[in-house]
Design a protein around this motif. Structure first.
Motif, PDB file in Angstrom:
ATOM      1  N   ARG A 216       0.272   5.490  -5.410  1.00  0.00           N
ATOM      2  CA  ARG A 216       0.616   4.459  -4.420  1.00  0.00           C
ATOM      3  C   ARG A 216       0.094   4.840  -3.035  1.00  0.00           C
ATOM      4  NH1 ARG A 216       6.484   1.509  -3.642  1.00  0.00           N
ATOM      5  NH2 ARG A 216       6.143   0.688  -1.544  1.00  0.00           N
ATOM      6  N   SER A 219      -3.697   4.296  -2.856  1.00  0.00           N
ATOM      7  CA  SER A 219      -3.999   2.870  -2.809  1.00  0.00           C
ATOM      8  C   SER A 219      -3.713   2.267  -1.439  1.00  0.00           C
ATOM      9  CB  SER A 219      -3.190   2.135  -3.887  1.00  0.00           C
ATOM     10  OG  SER A 219      -3.413   0.751  -3.831  1.00  0.00           O
ATOM     11  N   PRO A 261      -8.678   2.656  -6.686  1.00  0.00           N
ATOM     12  CA  PRO A 261      -7.207   2.700  -6.625  1.00  0.00           C
ATOM     13  C   PRO A 261      -6.573   1.367  -7.007  1.00  0.00           C
ATOM     14  CG  PRO A 261      -8.190   3.656  -4.657  1.00  0.00           C
ATOM     15  CD  PRO A 261      -9.285   2.953  -5.385  1.00  0.00           C
ATOM     16  N   GLN A 262      -7.309   0.278  -6.790  1.00  0.00           N
ATOM     17  CA  GLN A 262      -6.873  -1.048  -7.195  1.00  0.00           C
ATOM     18  C   GLN A 262      -8.021  -1.722  -7.927  1.00  0.00           C
ATOM     19  OE1 GLN A 262      -5.478  -3.307  -3.817  1.00  0.00           O
ATOM     20  NE2 GLN A 262      -4.094  -1.694  -3.132  1.00  0.00           N
TER      21      GLN A 262
END
Length: 384
Positions: A216, A219, A261-262
């Protein structure tokens, strides 16, 4: 300690928002206590005898100063069992990245709690989130292993350590003003644990407990805007291995990869030595007492470190820069065309020579031969 001087007007314009008052509900007393590692430095006698409110104000003031808000004022007040922060003279959106950081911190807390439940927590560890860094005017991300305990207990400054100080200096050698280095040094540690500097091996079994927090944080910090990913430097072997485990690509020292990351996103990541690795590489005891070999190893690593800092500075200054071209130019600069300057910087900053002594040393025959091999990898120190 890094000076929290102010960015240029151009840097301030990066937020693109009018100044206002930002307010954020930090949570109840228990939540704020655990997320801000309170009390930060107490046994029986407190090194700094601050209240919880003063501790939070301290870290949030570091952030607003590092974001360049000279007139901002932070006030933390208590309403029943809940604490609220009011930050004046900042963009109205300023509370959002702080809220995201604290929400991510809850994931870190849960990981640490489970770690302790499983009997793997050490008595001299502290949960320590990356507090006090720039929240909006970030230029690049640094992925590191863990923060040293004294950054919390002594300095109460996440950016005060031998590691971060050395890397800030390398950034200045690459054109970043000393007052601006904090904007480039937004840190994510894969183990959010303030621990003694010798605790690296002991922390190996902790990473999986913080996976949700780690992913998290990467990201949210590397992708503050979908169209403008921030460049990232991965420092040290444990961190570079973590990149491979979580995202797929293998990254070596001065290796350049992209991670996602996404879905649909691409963040450029450069592998680097740990900023402190040079002290081991250049120690003659690591080379059987041979000073010339120690100097040669240190010179090679200095060239690599200056190249990595050059890439970070270049990519952070210009978000439209091409990652591969920037790396090629930086490698050519510090390992080919300006390798004598690389040599002098090594002897000045690592060996503590005067400029005159460093220049004379770099003109000696033994060192000149070492400079011819500047591009070769440094052996035996890649596990730092």
């Amino acid at each position: 300690m890094h000076k929290m001087a102010l960015p240029s007007l151009a840097a301030l314009a990066f937020t693109g928002a009018a100044m206002a008052d930002a307010q954020i509900d930090l949570g109840d007393n228990q939540r704020v206590t655990r997320l801000f590692a309170y009390p930060n430095n107490c046994h029986v006698i407190c090194f700094r005898d601050w209240t919880l409110e003063q501790t939070v104000e301290h870290y949030l003031t570091q952030s607003v100063r590092r974001d360049g808000h000279a007139n901002a004022h932070v006030q933390v007040s208590r309403h029943g069992d809940r604490l609220q922060a009011t930050i004046s003279e900042v963009p109205a959106t300023y509370a959002e990245p702080l809220r995201k950081l604290l929400d991510s911190g809850e994931l870190a807390y849960e990981g640490a709690r489970q770690l302790n439940k499983d009997g793997k927590w050490s008595y001299d560890w502290y949960l320590f989130l990356p507090l006090g860094m720039a929240l909006q005017n970030r230029r690049s991300i640094e992925l590191l292993h863990f923060p040293p305990d004294y950054s919390l207990t002594q300095a109460q400054d996440y950016l005060r350590s031998n590691t971060t100080d050395r890397w800030a200096e390398l950034l200045t050698f690459n054109g970043v003003e000393a007052s601006q280095t904090a904007a480039y040094q937004t840190i994510i540690d894969i183990a959010p644990i303030a621990a003694p500097a010798s605790a690296g091996d002991a922390l190996k079994d902790t990473y999986s407990y913080f996976k949700d927090y780690q992913l998290r944080m990467v990201s949210e910090m590397a992708l503050p805007h979908a169209s403008k990913p921030l460049p990232m430097v991965a420092f040290g072997a444990p961190v570079r291995s973590w990149i491979q485990q979580q995202y797929g690509p293998q990254v070596g020292v001065l290796g350049l990869v992209n991670i996602s990351p996404q879905p649909g996103s691409e963040v450029p990541v450069l592998g680097s030595n740990h900023p402190s690795a040079i002290w081991y590489a250049a120690d003659k005891d690591s080379h059987g007492g041979n000073q010339d070999e120690a100097d040669a190893a240190g010179l090679k690593m200095m060239g690599q470190d200056l190249t990595a800092a050059c890439w970070q500075a270049g990519m952070g200054r210009n978000q439209q820069a091409d990652a591969k071209s920037t790396l090629k130019a930086c490698s050519n600069k510090w390992q080919v065309t300006q390798k004598k300057q690389t040599c002098e910087l090594f002897f000045r900053t690592v060996r503590q020579f005067t400029p005159e002594q460093a220049a004379a040393k770099c003109n000696s025959g033994v060192v000149k031969r070492s400079l011819m091999e500047l591009r070769r990898p440094v052996e035996g120190v890649q596990n730092l």
